[in-house]
Design an enzyme around this catalytic site. Structure first.
Site, PDB file in Angstrom:
ATOM      1  N   GLU A 179      -3.321  10.081  18.843  1.00 50.44           N
ATOM      2  CA  GLU A 179      -3.894  11.432  18.830  1.00 50.44           C
ATOM      3  C   GLU A 179      -5.009  11.524  17.785  1.00 50.44           C
ATOM      4  OE1 GLU A 179      -0.656  10.712  18.864  1.00 50.44           O
ATOM      5  OE2 GLU A 179      -0.100  11.478  20.839  1.00 50.44           O
ATOM      6  N   GLU A 181     -11.888  -3.945   6.397  1.00 44.73           N
ATOM      7  CA  GLU A 181     -11.266  -4.793   7.399  1.00 44.73           C
ATOM      8  C   GLU A 181     -12.204  -5.001   8.575  1.00 44.73           C
ATOM      9  OE1 GLU A 181      -7.403  -3.426   8.741  1.00 44.73           O
ATOM     10  OE2 GLU A 181      -7.031  -5.572   8.545  1.00 44.73           O
ATOM     11  N   GLN A 224       0.850  -1.186   0.000  1.00 44.36           N
ATOM     12  CA  GLN A 224       0.000   0.000   0.000  1.00 44.36           C
ATOM     13  C   GLN A 224       0.885   1.235   0.000  1.00 44.36           C
ATOM     14  OE1 GLN A 224      -2.402  -0.432   3.507  1.00 44.36           O
ATOM     15  NE2 GLN A 224      -0.708  -0.139   4.918  1.00 44.36           N
ATOM     16  N   GLY A 225       0.523   2.208  -0.807  1.00 44.27           N
ATOM     17  CA  GLY A 225       1.310   3.437  -0.901  1.00 44.27           C
ATOM     18  C   GLY A 225       0.460   4.647  -0.556  1.00 44.27           C
ATOM     19  N   TYR A 226       0.332   4.929   0.744  1.00 42.17           N
ATOM     20  CA  TYR A 226      -0.468   6.093   1.167  1.00 42.17           C
ATOM     21  C   TYR A 226       0.452   7.210   1.682  1.00 42.17           C
ATOM     22  CZ  TYR A 226      -3.806   2.202   1.843  1.00 42.17           C
ATOM     23  OH  TYR A 226      -4.553   1.086   1.724  1.00 42.17           O
ATOM     24  N   SER A 227       1.139   6.919   2.791  1.00 36.18           N
ATOM     25  CA  SER A 227       1.877   7.964   3.501  1.00 36.18           C
ATOM     26  C   SER A 227       3.022   8.521   2.678  1.00 36.18           C
ATOM     27  CB  SER A 227       2.463   7.406   4.800  1.00 36.18           C
ATOM     28  OG  SER A 227       1.458   6.946   5.640  1.00 36.18           O
ATOM     29  N   SER A 246       4.370  -0.784   3.441  1.00 34.85           N
ATOM     30  CA  SER A 246       4.635  -2.122   3.934  1.00 34.85           C
ATOM     31  C   SER A 246       4.686  -3.116   2.783  1.00 34.85           C
ATOM     32  CB  SER A 246       3.570  -2.537   4.945  1.00 34.85           C
ATOM     33  OG  SER A 246       2.294  -2.263   4.437  1.00 34.85           O
TER      34      SER A 246
END
Lengths: 397, 382, 397, 382
Positions: free
Chosen positions: A378, A248, A130-133, A165
């Site tokens: 947070e 999920e 997965q490529g989000y951040s 990841s």
């Protein structure tokens, strides 16, 4: 209230348990659970394990039967996680593909995408990342800066992803990009199913504070995708991302049961380790602290059961999963912090020289990732405050 | 009424901080992780040049004859960069032991070499599965014609930089006693893997090792309790230095890191988190200053001053490092940032020569809470 | 470092101590410290006490000699607070007048104001209250809505004040009003020295959760003030308020020493109270908790000493006082919370039936005011974060 | 797998909540503060009318023969409005004691009256300066021709609404035993001043008070330990009700209270503070449901279920009330708002029949941590 399982569920459990006894890697159940250190062997080991799960029909139990799943109920999924945690099964290399990408494609993928990817995900032939951040978009994913620009029928992608990841072993990436500059901060985002095996994609592992390398930086330099790789509509990727995250439904289960198992391990340590001939657990402060942790960890598990009950009755999960995530991750940190303290100075010893468990110190260090990854504590508190309690939106959101 | 380091001490701090900056700050610690242990020898030489190792040694032994307060800036600044090595063990534990209990000959032989940076000394006290104040040792010392011979195994001994001597505890007919053993007389040494890779700890085996008695027979516990006041005061300064650096770097990060179009320091969860670190830092610093002052002036309340400081700071240091990781987010979890090194160091020190619970127990006892006679004065002494 | 007092300071202390022994109310030093319950008798008792302080020259030691003070040094002020806390002296009824109003008038009052008020404040002839907070302006004083409107040479004041300490016994009030609608939220505020003895001023006591009535609501209905009552300039009252608040240079001292005294009292209790013949303090959890509290309370005192040292060296106090206030108030709450817990079920008994100290339970309840009054802990944390650490300003400020 | 109250129980909750709302919510508690104790009698009657007091009483004694889970909605809703009185003591402590250990005659005489609201029963166990599980009583019971005579002084006895009977503990030759004493046989009663003015506690003196044995001689501790499982499960529900109300009112206040031109719930210090209360509430509710389920089903882990729930909830309730006061600011510190009443109630319950430390100790023992034999199952039972 009823905490028993139906006969069907018990049958499911014993079937799985029997299969695991036959099919887990050699020596696994006897405690020989070391994974290969070499990256290629590691990857091969896990691909073999997924292949084995696939062949047994255990790779994607929640999927519809038409796609090769079992149409498992939520409770069966929970039983599945209990059993997998119990035997400390090897990680599922295609976790992202199975639990997130494929269900999303089933829901909103094109016919071609379904045909091309879903079966390969199931068999483990194709591993997904997965490529989000990004470096400037951590808690705030809407701030991504990776761009995809259309040139002659191709999308040219440039930017940098982080915390990707499985990227070092992955064939494909579920990639968030910015395709338009836009007013609304959730607009102009497009999701691509990026082929990782191309020159424009470079993967560099991130070394974590516990020494592990589970995540990567991914540098995208004129990487190429086509229209066929777009999920949903161009510019409407935020919706796709939300849909993916909602898939999920049993997500936290494995963590709940893992936490409980880790707690029991700490209790075993407190019984086994002796200082001057007296077990740690005979120290009233150790007893008191463990009783407190027991209660809160058990409470977190019971909360999860209440949430499952809610999901079963309402047909879909509520926002309570952020509550579970927050509690379980914070408790994981607290548990290992306490485990470190009670070991005394010998607690500094690692690995083979460790006082009791060769993995305890590493798990302590790894626990710091729990309250950061998948949404920091947070951010979880904001979500709970706003979505569950209805408090006003935070600054900048 | 003057509760601050004096001008000289602050100037000394500036000099040491400059030296540490020249050495590349945490680069020294990272060199040790990479196995380049020779950096430690260079630091020992530098310390001698700056007169640091001479501070607590009397002028007779080529020292400066200064006190615990002069060590405060030293260890705050070494703690700030996680300086690896056994400076604390040598300067704040071995030296007070030898100074207070050594013979004139022992002082002459050992202390002047420490002062000029030619020798370091570590302490080998801990035995496996025993408490930090064991009721008895399995290591034993037998009388020989020329002195004593020690046999047994010690563990968790700080050995970075290869100390020349070990002060060790062993059982004798007269009770627990302290001995000096040459490093060359150690039968075998096994390096252990530690959570803090910037330090090096070992298991040492003595096999009839020739040993010199230090102090009186049977007095090991009392001698060590006394010297540990020096050690813990210095250790507290070292931890305060680490906390100060954590507050500083976390604050700066919160000013520049932007999420949701805001510097994250604008969010109260982050802002108040850092403020709580700052509160702990201030309390830690006050307690550590007072502990050093009490040790230097040998005050009646020095036990209370030192143990209470240690009890607070051990815990606060871990919390500061852990919170700093969280406030840094993902990057805080990587090996790239130093903040994880502070966490590991804080953990390394947590139970070193005593736990938080031990320190609190000693605080309570030193305050006379368990004796009927002692009465608190209604007005604080100040 | 030096924790000793000079001979001059010690002489000051013994002079004060001698005076207190002679002049404290009858039986006070023997523990008969009950104040009259009747409101009028209470007020008279405290006025008498202030008169007595005045006559002894102990009412306003930090004031310049020309105004009847002693030009006391900061250290002498601290000694003063230590001694006053030690004997648990009666409260100073004109605290606001002496520590806040008069020093502000000395700095920025008109000649007439100085002549009219300062001496009366010192003698206790005139008791002062403060009127800042309002129902909608608690943490955010700039939101006050009480208006003062000029009509024919008079100012007509309408609104409601809350948390007005001493208002029920006060002759005058240091009153914050809004005289202009304005853009800048700190503009248009004007301070009046309001005469409380007029029909337009109605005072209603607030009953606190500990049963005490130390504060009041003040209803202002066409209350009248004159130009001569304005402090500083019309519309520039915010500056006056800031100046007033800075005048409490030794402000936290009494609270620091009181906290220490309260802690010692809890230790006495833990030694004296026995359960089944064993003192509470012999319980390791009680010992451990008290040692922790001892350390942090002592740390707070030492922080205060460091801040004083800083003030002595720099000639003026820094923003560190918010740090002292936060620590001391939070520790006060923690101390009494712990004191409640260790008393066991008998800790629910109050007053004469109390297990040890007839006042302990009331002090526990009162402690909740410590982290609210004088700026909540949340506001203190913002102040520390912004003024000491330089973090960015909060939302809405 | 179904971890929720059933539909009937939720309907019952709605009915009780409506009844409590009709009574003016915390008005009942405030009436007691004002000395209008007659409200309590009215509530007792109302309880009987709604069938609440009949819940745990068997059908033979005119009860409903229901279990601990049916008491969950009852005590959550009474806890929510801080209902004063000895409903908990009567329904969840005296009734289980009589039910499990009383003779047929005692059951017939006592329980049916409780079921129809004609009688309440309190428990007088505590003696001054003794622990909650005393090793021996100074109150003694001597044999008489018709039964026993009890002499001694009990304290901290809940007496609001004037119970008809007290179950008390006294020393006999055979050990600590339980007795039933008529309220009219109490020699003297002194009302004590309590931090929770919505309750009424007293010191009771027995002077040769005629007493009926309850259960077997010498079995007081075991009987009480067992009945306290019922009591603590119910007490936990009552505290959860209070916590739920605190979370609700604090959240609503944070939405409407404006400072710095923002609803204060927008500030993370406030928002996250309330979220932490909510987290504790969820855990408390889960633990209390499970405790009631374990008691109702007499499961093997009922000791663990109840004591762990109590250990968490006692503390969490105090914290929720204290935090709610802080989040309300000045108004939270006034007598005008109810939040202070919740704090006082939470404090009142903190050590009632056992401290947090006691509950944790019992949790540890029930989990077998101090026995060599017991082993945790690797997979949780569920």
């Amino acid at each position: 209230m009823d905490f028993t399982f139906t006969k069907k569920e018990e049958k499911f459990r014993s079937e799985l348990r029997g299969w695991l006894e036959q099919n887990l890697p050699e020596g696994w159940l006897k405690g020989n659970r070391k994974l290969p250190e070499d990256s290629k062997l590691y990857s091969q080991f896990l691909r073999d394990w997924q292949r084995s799960l696939y062949e047994g029909g255990w790779a994607a139990i929640a999927w519809p039967k038409e796609y090769g799943g079992r149409d498992a109920t939520l409770i069966e999924e929970i039983v599945y996680h209990q059993e997998m945690v119990r035997v400390q099964s090897p990680p599922l290399i295609n976790y992202i593909g199975i639990h997130m990408v494929a269900p999303t494609l089933m829901q909103m993928g094109t016919v071609t995408q379904k045909e091309e990817f879903i079966e390969k995900i199931l068999t483990g032939e194709q591993v997904w990342s997965q490529g989000y951040s990004e470096p400037s978009a951590g808690s705030d994913l809407s701030a991504i800066q990776t761009t995809a620009v259309k040139k002659d029928d191709k999308w040219v992608i440039n930017g940098q992803k982080v915390w990707t990841s499985f990227a070092h072993v992955a064939d494909r990436c579920f990639l968030l990009t910015k395709t338009e500059k836009s007013e609304g901060k959730h607009d102009g985002i497009t999701v691509f199913l990026l082929d990782m095996n191309q020159p424009g994609v470079e993967t560099v592992p991130i070394v974590q504070m516990d020494g592990h390398q589970e995540f990567n930086e991914v540098y995208l330099t004129d990487a190429i995708a086509t229209d066929a790789d777009v999920v949903g509509e161009v510019g409407k990727g935020w919706k796709v991302l939300i849909a993916l995250m909602l898939h999920e439904r049993s997500g936290i289960a494995a963590q709940v049961f893992t936490l409980e198992q880790q707690f029991n391990r700490v209790v075993e340590m407190a019984k086994a380790v002796q200082v001057c001939g007296v077990s740690l657990i005979e120290d009233p402060f150790v007893e008191d602290g463990l009783a407190d942790l027991y209660t809160r960890i058990n409470g977190a598990k019971l909360n999860y059961y209440r949430n499952i009950t809610h999901t079963l009755k309402n047909g879909k999960p509520g926002p309570e999963s952020s509550l579970d995530k927050l509690l379980v991750s914070e408790l994981t940190k607290e548990l290992f912090d306490f485990a470190m303290t009670i070991q005394g100075h010998a607690g500094v010893l690692m690995a083979e020289e460790a006082l009791f468990d060769s993995d305890m110190q590493a798990q302590y260090l790894a626990s710091f990732g729990a309250t950061i990854g998948g949404g920091t504590s947070e951010v979880q508190r904001n979500t709970i405050g706003e979505r569950i309690l209805g408090l006003p939106k935070d600054l900048g959101r | 009424m003057d509760f601050a380091l004096n001008e000289e001490q602050e100037l000394f701090r500036t000099a040491i901080r400059k030296y540490m900056t020249d050495l590349g700050k945490t680069d020294i610690a990272r060199s040790v992780i990479d196995g380049k242990l020779e950096v430690v020898t260079r630091v020992t030489a530098g310390f001698a040049e700056m007169g640091i190792s001479a501070i607590p040694i009397s002028e007779e032994q080529d020292g400066l004859g200064l006190g615990a307060l002069d060590l405060v800036p030293v260890f705050e600044e070494t703690g700030r960069v996680l300086l690896p090595g056994i400076q604390l063990e040598t300067i704040a534990l071995a030296v007070p032991l030898i100074n207070n209990y050594g013979t004139q000959v022992q002082k002459s032989n050992l202390l002047s070499k420490v002062a000029i940076g030619e020798s370091t000394i570590s302490v080998a006290w801990y035995e496996q599965n025993r408490g930090l104040t064991p009721k008895s040792f399995s290591t034993i010392a037998g009388k020989t014609t020329s002195g004593y011979a020690v046999t047994g195994t010690k563990t968790l001994v700080a050995v970075l930089g290869n100390p020349d001597f070990f002060i060790t505890g062993a059982q004798t007919a007269e009770g627990k006693s302290l001995f000096l053993i040459k490093a060359s007389d150690v039968a075998s040494r096994k390096i252990l893997s530690s959570i803090d890779e910037t330090q090096q700890i070992a298991q040492l085996t003595f096999d009839q090792a020739p040993a010199e008695l230090l102090g009186e027979l049977g007095e090991a516990t009392q001698m060590l309790d006394d010297a540990l006041l020096h050690f813990n005061a210095a250790l507290c300064s070292s931890m305060v230095g680490g906390m100060d650096e954590l507050v500083h770097t976390t604050t700066e990060y919160a000013k520049i890191r932007v999420q949701f179009n805001q510097p994250i320091g604008r969010f109260q969860a982050v802002k108040h988190g850092i403020v709580n670190m700052k509160l702990d830092l201030e309390t830690a610093r006050s307690l550590s200053y007072y502990a050093a002052w009490a040790v230097e002036n040998d005050t009646a309340d020095k036990q209370t001053a030192v143990h209470s400081a240690r009890s607070f700071i051990s815990k606060a240091y871990i919390k500061a490092a852990a919170d700093s990781i969280q406030l840094h987010g993902g990057i805080g979890f990587t090996e790239e940032l130093d903040v994880q090194l502070y966490l590991k160091r804080a953990r390394y020190y947590e139970n070193y020569f005593g736990s938080v619970r031990d320190s609190r127990k000693k605080t309570a006892h030193s305050l006379g809470w368990h004796t009927k006679s002692t009465k608190q004065t209604p007005v604080p002494v100040f």
